[in-house]
Design a protein around this motif. Structure first.
Motif, PDB file in Angstrom:
ATOM      1  N   LEU A 194       0.817  -0.940  -0.245  1.00 23.54           N
ATOM      2  CA  LEU A 194       0.082  -0.121   0.442  1.00 23.54           C
ATOM      3  C   LEU A 194       1.203   1.066  -0.059  1.00 23.54           C
ATOM      4  O   LEU A 194       0.345   2.472  -0.748  1.00 23.54           O
ATOM      5  CB  LEU A 194      -1.030   0.156   1.036  1.00 23.54           C
ATOM      6  CG  LEU A 194      -2.434  -1.038   0.760  1.00 23.54           C
ATOM      7  CD1 LEU A 194      -2.896  -0.826   2.262  1.00 23.54           C
ATOM      8  CD2 LEU A 194      -3.196  -0.814  -0.380  1.00 23.54           C
ATOM      9  N   ALA A 195       1.930   1.431   0.454  1.00 23.41           N
ATOM     10  CA  ALA A 195       2.515   2.275   0.350  1.00 23.41           C
ATOM     11  C   ALA A 195       3.548   2.640  -0.911  1.00 23.41           C
ATOM     12  O   ALA A 195       3.010   4.170  -1.086  1.00 23.41           O
ATOM     13  CB  ALA A 195       4.295   1.842   1.504  1.00 23.41           C
ATOM     14  N   GLY A 196       3.471   1.282  -0.975  1.00 26.54           N
ATOM     15  CA  GLY A 196       4.050   1.637  -2.560  1.00 26.54           C
ATOM     16  C   GLY A 196       3.132   1.990  -3.738  1.00 26.54           C
ATOM     17  O   GLY A 196       3.067   3.323  -4.726  1.00 26.54           O
ATOM     18  N   GLY A 197       1.534   1.329  -3.405  1.00 26.66           N
ATOM     19  CA  GLY A 197       0.752   2.433  -4.234  1.00 26.66           C
ATOM     20  C   GLY A 197       0.520   3.976  -4.172  1.00 26.66           C
ATOM     21  O   GLY A 197       0.144   4.150  -5.169  1.00 26.66           O
ATOM     22  N   ALA A 202      -0.039   8.627  -6.876  1.00 28.34           N
ATOM     23  CA  ALA A 202       0.742  10.278  -5.716  1.00 28.34           C
ATOM     24  C   ALA A 202       1.156  10.467  -8.034  1.00 28.34           C
ATOM     25  O   ALA A 202       1.205  11.844  -8.244  1.00 28.34           O
ATOM     26  CB  ALA A 202       1.047  10.391  -5.032  1.00 28.34           C
ATOM     27  N   ALA A 203       2.081   9.664  -8.110  1.00 30.04           N
ATOM     28  CA  ALA A 203       2.759  10.046  -9.406  1.00 30.04           C
ATOM     29  C   ALA A 203       1.908   9.655 -10.697  1.00 30.04           C
ATOM     30  O   ALA A 203       1.339  10.502 -11.874  1.00 30.04           O
ATOM     31  CB  ALA A 203       3.827   8.787  -9.676  1.00 30.04           C
ATOM     32  N   VAL A 204       0.385   8.920 -10.546  1.00 29.13           N
ATOM     33  CA  VAL A 204      -0.052   9.059 -11.605  1.00 29.13           C
ATOM     34  C   VAL A 204      -0.560  10.208 -11.513  1.00 29.13           C
ATOM     35  O   VAL A 204      -1.194  10.345 -12.874  1.00 29.13           O
ATOM     36  CB  VAL A 204      -1.219   7.864 -11.258  1.00 29.13           C
ATOM     37  CG1 VAL A 204      -2.596   7.802 -12.864  1.00 29.13           C
ATOM     38  CG2 VAL A 204      -0.901   6.676 -11.949  1.00 29.13           C
ATOM     39  N   ILE A 205      -1.407  10.598 -11.358  1.00 28.92           N
ATOM     40  CA  ILE A 205      -2.001  12.073 -11.188  1.00 28.92           C
ATOM     41  C   ILE A 205      -1.386  13.038 -11.407  1.00 28.92           C
ATOM     42  O   ILE A 205      -1.848  13.876 -12.016  1.00 28.92           O
ATOM     43  CB  ILE A 205      -2.645  12.337  -9.253  1.00 28.92           C
ATOM     44  CG1 ILE A 205      -3.629  11.377  -8.602  1.00 28.92           C
ATOM     45  CG2 ILE A 205      -3.072  13.464  -8.899  1.00 28.92           C
ATOM     46  CD1 ILE A 205      -4.052  11.316  -7.466  1.00 28.92           C
ATOM     47  N   ILE A 243       9.464   3.212  -7.297  1.00 27.93           N
ATOM     48  CA  ILE A 243       9.948   2.726  -6.096  1.00 27.93           C
ATOM     49  C   ILE A 243       8.514   1.657  -5.418  1.00 27.93           C
ATOM     50  O   ILE A 243       8.957   0.865  -5.186  1.00 27.93           O
ATOM     51  CB  ILE A 243       9.798   3.674  -4.715  1.00 27.93           C
ATOM     52  CG1 ILE A 243      10.686   5.173  -4.870  1.00 27.93           C
ATOM     53  CG2 ILE A 243       9.252   3.642  -3.059  1.00 27.93           C
ATOM     54  CD1 ILE A 243      10.647   6.313  -3.595  1.00 27.93           C
ATOM     55  N   ALA A 244       7.569   2.501  -6.594  1.00 26.91           N
ATOM     56  CA  ALA A 244       6.433   1.235  -5.689  1.00 26.91           C
ATOM     57  C   ALA A 244       7.143  -0.296  -6.631  1.00 26.91           C
ATOM     58  O   ALA A 244       6.666  -1.062  -5.817  1.00 26.91           O
ATOM     59  CB  ALA A 244       5.365   1.805  -6.526  1.00 26.91           C
ATOM     60  N   PHE A 245       7.574   0.403  -7.685  1.00 29.00           N
ATOM     61  CA  PHE A 245       8.103  -1.393  -8.047  1.00 29.00           C
ATOM     62  C   PHE A 245       9.055  -1.927  -7.780  1.00 29.00           C
ATOM     63  O   PHE A 245       8.812  -3.813  -7.770  1.00 29.00           O
ATOM     64  CB  PHE A 245       8.219  -1.183 -10.014  1.00 29.00           C
ATOM     65  CG  PHE A 245       7.277  -0.884 -10.463  1.00 29.00           C
ATOM     66  CD1 PHE A 245       5.829  -1.084 -10.779  1.00 29.00           C
ATOM     67  CD2 PHE A 245       7.228   0.243 -11.437  1.00 29.00           C
ATOM     68  CE1 PHE A 245       5.160  -0.832 -11.240  1.00 29.00           C
ATOM     69  CE2 PHE A 245       6.400   1.275 -12.543  1.00 29.00           C
ATOM     70  CZ  PHE A 245       4.395   0.643 -12.329  1.00 29.00           C
ATOM     71  N   ALA A 246       9.924  -1.180  -7.861  1.00 29.45           N
ATOM     72  CA  ALA A 246      10.519  -2.017  -6.287  1.00 29.45           C
ATOM     73  C   ALA A 246      10.394  -3.066  -5.863  1.00 29.45           C
ATOM     74  O   ALA A 246      11.196  -3.597  -4.927  1.00 29.45           O
ATOM     75  CB  ALA A 246      12.145  -1.075  -6.154  1.00 29.45           C
ATOM     76  N   ILE A 247       9.363  -2.311  -4.406  1.00 27.38           N
ATOM     77  CA  ILE A 247       8.788  -3.124  -3.754  1.00 27.38           C
ATOM     78  C   ILE A 247       7.938  -4.134  -4.071  1.00 27.38           C
ATOM     79  O   ILE A 247       8.248  -5.076  -3.426  1.00 27.38           O
ATOM     80  CB  ILE A 247       7.307  -2.100  -2.753  1.00 27.38           C
ATOM     81  CG1 ILE A 247       8.681  -0.557  -2.224  1.00 27.38           C
ATOM     82  CG2 ILE A 247       6.913  -2.824  -1.954  1.00 27.38           C
ATOM     83  CD1 ILE A 247       7.209   0.471  -1.861  1.00 27.38           C
TER      84      ILE A 247
END
Length: 517
Positions: A194-197, A202-205, A243-247
């Motif tokens: 969830l933290a990565g998500g 935020a990046a998508v927005i 970071i989301a993908f690294a997690i």
């Protein structure tokens, strides 16, 4: 590009079929008794559909999305339901479709009743068991639908939604059907994800508001070449996705959820989690991070390469020090994902192609290792390697399948891991010889953690405690036979996969080395 009937992509059908069957199995009580055979038949149908999809795939245009479908979804936010697969998406859909029926067969008797349920009432126990097994099958089928959807997603927001939705079935598969500390492992997995998500959302927005005029299809991946933004903004957005993908991958230092999840989850859940779902992290780096933010990716590549090298060495060293067999396999995956990320960001088409094949090869070898480890621990009652000794004299087939799976993991020539690891190291040496030399240490560590584990469990005098343990049965031999056949095929004849992935590898490498002029 192959035509689709009335604009309906076969990918949509592959997504809907397991999802609908999952709902029926869960909601219709008479179907619960037949949940396992229904789930298996459904997964085999999906596999047949994926094979048919591959047969109709245009290899000459493997770097382009095929079997596409686009429908407006949230036009005010530029989001669409958009699916399609290029070469990488195709092979990942095939991998997911192959592993689901294997997991269902391997785990046919994996789900039992918790201690104390039913209290001796046979009818209550039977009903509770049917309910649990139906839930297990339904969750796996839902997960299959989401895995196909995420590898086929051609819209940034749709990808994000599916990326997050996958957390739900995995959370329940760990938290309901896992071991003694399953709730801790499930919550830790959920919090990390969830933290990565949240960073990714935020990046998508941010990407939408700095993107292509904020039109009704602004988030389609086909629009990525039209986006221009200041470098600082691009770097921030890149980090949100990366970071989301690294997690998810997982990479050091955001990997710590994986050993706990693998230790507590059932072998089948670990197989899908590490064999397929974690590939969403490296898949996202290739299809989103690099095309959306090429300049930031090129600038960040040196740091990411160092992190990948740390993952290779750290994962290998930690694997050697494990006593728990499932945690050992989890740490080997941290090391292997380091190789994959290294290949993606080193800037060589050879290495990128190797990384993409590595994703498939690792999916096969780690599935084999988790499942055969599960067969062992279900018989022996423990995941502690120190409790076993001399098992090759007691369970010869089990010992042999463990050894072959481990040799594939350490990249023995002739098995699935050799070609991709060789390509990653070769491509890395062409660009950064020092990085290749460091990465080779991971190859040595792989030999150590696999062979030491085999020595501890299977060699030496037989354990009296497990003297009466039975060897693999027909169902289990069939499961391992399919996986070993796949590993041998990819080891001896990787040409079809290379042909599909090489064009995309050249495109990705160009983004890393040059960004966008």
């Amino acid at each position: 590009m192959p035509e689709t009937l009335l604009g309906q992509s076969p990918l949509t059908v592959l997504i809907l079929v397991p999802a609908v069957v999952a709902a029926l199995v869960w909601l219709v009580p008479p179907l619960r008794r037949l949940a396992r055979p229904i789930g298996l038949v459904t997964s085999v149908v999906v596999l047949a559909g994926a094979v048919a999809l591959a047969a109709g795939f245009d290899v000459a245009a493997a770097d382009q999305a095929q079997f596409t479908q686009v429908a407006s979804w949230i036009s005010s936010f530029g989001a669409s339901y958009a699916v399609g697969v290029d070469g990488l998406g195709l092979v990942m859909v095939l991998l997911a479709a192959l592993l689901v029926p294997i997991v269902l067969v391997a785990g046919w008797n994996e789900v039992g009743l918790p201690v104390g349920v039913g209290d001796g009432d046979a009818a209550a126990e039977r009903k509770a068991l049917e309910y649990r097994r139906a839930g297990w099958v339904a969750l796996i089928l839902v997960l299959e639908a989401l895995m196909i959807a995420v590898f086929a997603a051609r819209d940034v927001f749709f990808f994000y939604v599916v990326f997050e939705a996958m957390l739900i079935p995995v959370y329940f598969l760990i938290g309901v059907y896992g071991g003694a500390n399953r709730r801790y492992a499930a919550i830790k997995f959920l919090l990390y994800s969830l933290a990565g998500g949240l960073l990714m959302l935020a990046a998508v927005i941010g990407y939408f508001f700095v993107g292509t005029g904020q039109g009704p299809e602004a988030l389609l991946l086909d629009q990525v070449g039209l986006v221009e933004m200041p470098f600082a903004t691009e770097m921030l957005l890149f980090l949100g996705f990366f970071i989301a993908f690294a997690i998810k991958a997982p990479m050091w230092p955001v990997h710590t959820w994986l050993p706990d999840a693998a230790q507590q989850a059932t072998p089948g859940t670990s197989t899908l989690l590490v064999g397929v779902l974690d590939k969403v992290g490296t898949f996202g780096m290739i299809v989103l991070c690099l095309p959306l933010f090429p300049n930031a990716a090129a600038a960040a590549a040196p740091v990411i390469i160092v992190l990948a090298l740390v993952s290779i060495i750290y994962g290998g060293l930690l694997a050697i020090g494990q006593n728990d067999l499932m945690r050992l396999i989890a740490f080997t995956s941290v090391s292997h994902f380091g190789f994959i990320v290294l290949g993606i960001f080193v800037g060589s088409s050879t290495a990128v192609t190797g990384s993409m094949i590595y994703m498939v090869a690792h999916g096969l070898s780690t599935a084999a290792m988790f499942l055969v480890a599960g067969f062992l621990t279900q018989r022996g009652g423990t995941q502690d390697m120190g409790s076993y000794s001399g098992m090759q004299r007691i369970t010869r087939v089990l010992a042999g399948t463990f050894l072959v799976s481990g040799l594939a993991s350490l990249a023995l020539p002739g098995l699935s891991g050799f070609v991709p690891e060789y390509l990653v190291l070769l491509g890395t040496f062409e660009q950064l010889p020092w990085a290749a030399i460091v990465a080779v240490v991971g190859v040595v560590l792989a030999a150590l953690y696999i062979l030491i584990a085999y020595q501890r469990i299977f060699t030496g005098p037989p354990s009296e405690t497990h003297a009466g343990m039975t060897d693999l049965g027909g169902r289990e031999k069939a499961v391992m036979g399919v996986l070993i056949a796949a590993m041998l095929f990819l080891g001896f004849y990787p040409a079809p996969v290379l042909e599909v992935l090489t064009p995309l590898g050249e495109t990705v490498a160009a983004l890393v080395t040059g960004g966008v002029a």
